[in-house]
Design an enzyme around this catalytic site. Structure first.
Site, PDB file in Angstrom:
ATOM      1  N   HIS A  46       0.912  -5.016 -44.926  1.00  0.00           N
ATOM      2  CA  HIS A  46       2.149  -4.732 -44.187  1.00  0.00           C
ATOM      3  C   HIS A  46       2.264  -5.775 -43.073  1.00  0.00           C
ATOM      4  O   HIS A  46       1.244  -6.150 -42.477  1.00  0.00           O
ATOM      5  CB  HIS A  46       2.100  -3.344 -43.514  1.00  0.00           C
ATOM      6  CG  HIS A  46       2.471  -2.192 -44.404  1.00  0.00           C
ATOM      7  ND1 HIS A  46       1.784  -0.996 -44.372  1.00  0.00           N
ATOM      8  CD2 HIS A  46       3.461  -2.044 -45.314  1.00  0.00           C
ATOM      9  CE1 HIS A  46       2.348  -0.156 -45.234  1.00  0.00           C
ATOM     10  NE2 HIS A  46       3.364  -0.765 -45.820  1.00  0.00           N
ATOM     11  N   CYS A  88       0.663   1.530 -36.995  1.00  0.00           N
ATOM     12  CA  CYS A  88       1.020   2.307 -38.198  1.00  0.00           C
ATOM     13  C   CYS A  88       1.353   3.750 -37.849  1.00  0.00           C
ATOM     14  O   CYS A  88       2.154   4.385 -38.525  1.00  0.00           O
ATOM     15  CB  CYS A  88      -0.135   2.325 -39.193  1.00  0.00           C
ATOM     16  SG  CYS A  88      -0.595   0.725 -39.811  1.00  0.00           S
TER      17      CYS A  88
END
Ligand code: ARG
Length: 286
Positions: A181, A279
């Protein structure tokens, strides 16, 4: 290459670091565990401790409150162990919430759950056509959106994104599966237009993406592999305080040199799922 250590002259001319209060969304890891493997950090054979995950998450939550941020909570759903990684739940700017459409079937039901939360909270929700994992892959820096692809978000979502937000979107290609990511490879330290400042891990990007980053952000902090390997880049900055993995010691030193105030937290249990501070945090921009 840009200098890693700031010169006196750079220190004298750099903008003053100022914190601004943020509003974020988080999800308590009540159902956290590692039962499938969709990134190299996850190993279902290795046991996880949900109690410890909750404790560590609580520290992050209280850290945000102590820094004066507004923290909203979405109810965790049994059977969705990755829901704690709220950054993937969408991308929210200007009161518009672009929903997530997860690459892996295991996380797919999180998309609608987060969209329902955004609707109930009064955001203008845009149901996504293309595969994307929200703020995990999209970062607002100044007026521009840096958008990751390569592992999760489809580059078609970058076009959808620019249509929805009417902002310039720059595609960055990730090439290392451990940094799957964009928010594991870039930290946005200051998103204020005109004084944008980021940190990143060069080896996470393909040649063209790295060339863009070097040219566009010559004063960026370059983070080493050791700190990136504890997801040190997966941090949350309010422009002055930077909440980071407490084990990312060299990054912490560099942040201080650049005038920031790092705040270390230990999320070792959530690292077993391949996620860190950022996150667990979705910024809500009205
Ligand atoms: N286990 C989750 C996944 O692989 C971790 C997500 C981490 N989130 C992030 N924004 N980087 O999807």
């Amino acid at each position: 290459m840009s200098s890693v250590i700031e010169t006196d002259e750079q220190a004298a001319t750099r903008p003053e670091r100022r914190p601004t209060g943020r509003s974020v969304l988080m999800c308590r890891p009540e159902h956290f565990s590692v039962v499938y493997r969709i990134n190299p950090w996850m190993n279902p054979a290795e046991p996880t401790d949900t109690g410890l995950a909750l404790e560590q998450w609580q520290t992050l939550y209280e850290t945000y409150l102590a820094l004066g941020h507004d923290v909203q909570l979405i109810d965790p759903i049994d059977g969705l162990p990755d829901m704690v990684y709220a950054a993937n739940g969408g991308f929210v700017v200007d009161g518009i919430a672009y929903g997530a459409k997860f690459a892996h079937v295991e996380r797919r039901p999180e998309g609608p759950a987060y969209m329902q939360w955004f609707r109930d909270a009064g955001f203008d929700v845009r149901v996504p056509r293309e595969i994307n994992e929200g703020e995990g892959d999209f970062l607002l820096v100044g007026d521009m959106i840096l958008a990751g692809t390569g592992f999760r978000s489809d580059s078609l979502s970058h076009e959808e994104l620019s249509g929805i937000f009417g902002r310039e979107v720059v595609t960055l290609r990730l090439i290392d599966p451990s940094f799957y990511h964009l928010d594991t490879a870039i930290a946005v330290l200051d998103a204020t237009p005109g004084q944008e400042h980021i940190a990143y891990l060069p080896s996470a990007f393909d040649g063209a993406s790295l060339a863009f980053l070097q040219q566009r952000y010559p004063d960026a902090i370059i983070v080493n592999e050791t700190d990136a390997a504890v997801l040190g880049l997966n941090s949350f900055s309010d422009g002055y305080h930077v909440v980071i993995a407490s084990r990312a010691t060299d990054f912490e030193r560099q942040l201080r040199e650049h005038g920031y105030h790092p705040v270390g937290v230990d999320l070792s249990e959530l690292l077993l799922g391949g996620g860190g501070v950022k996150c667990c945090t979705l910024e809500l921009r009205r």
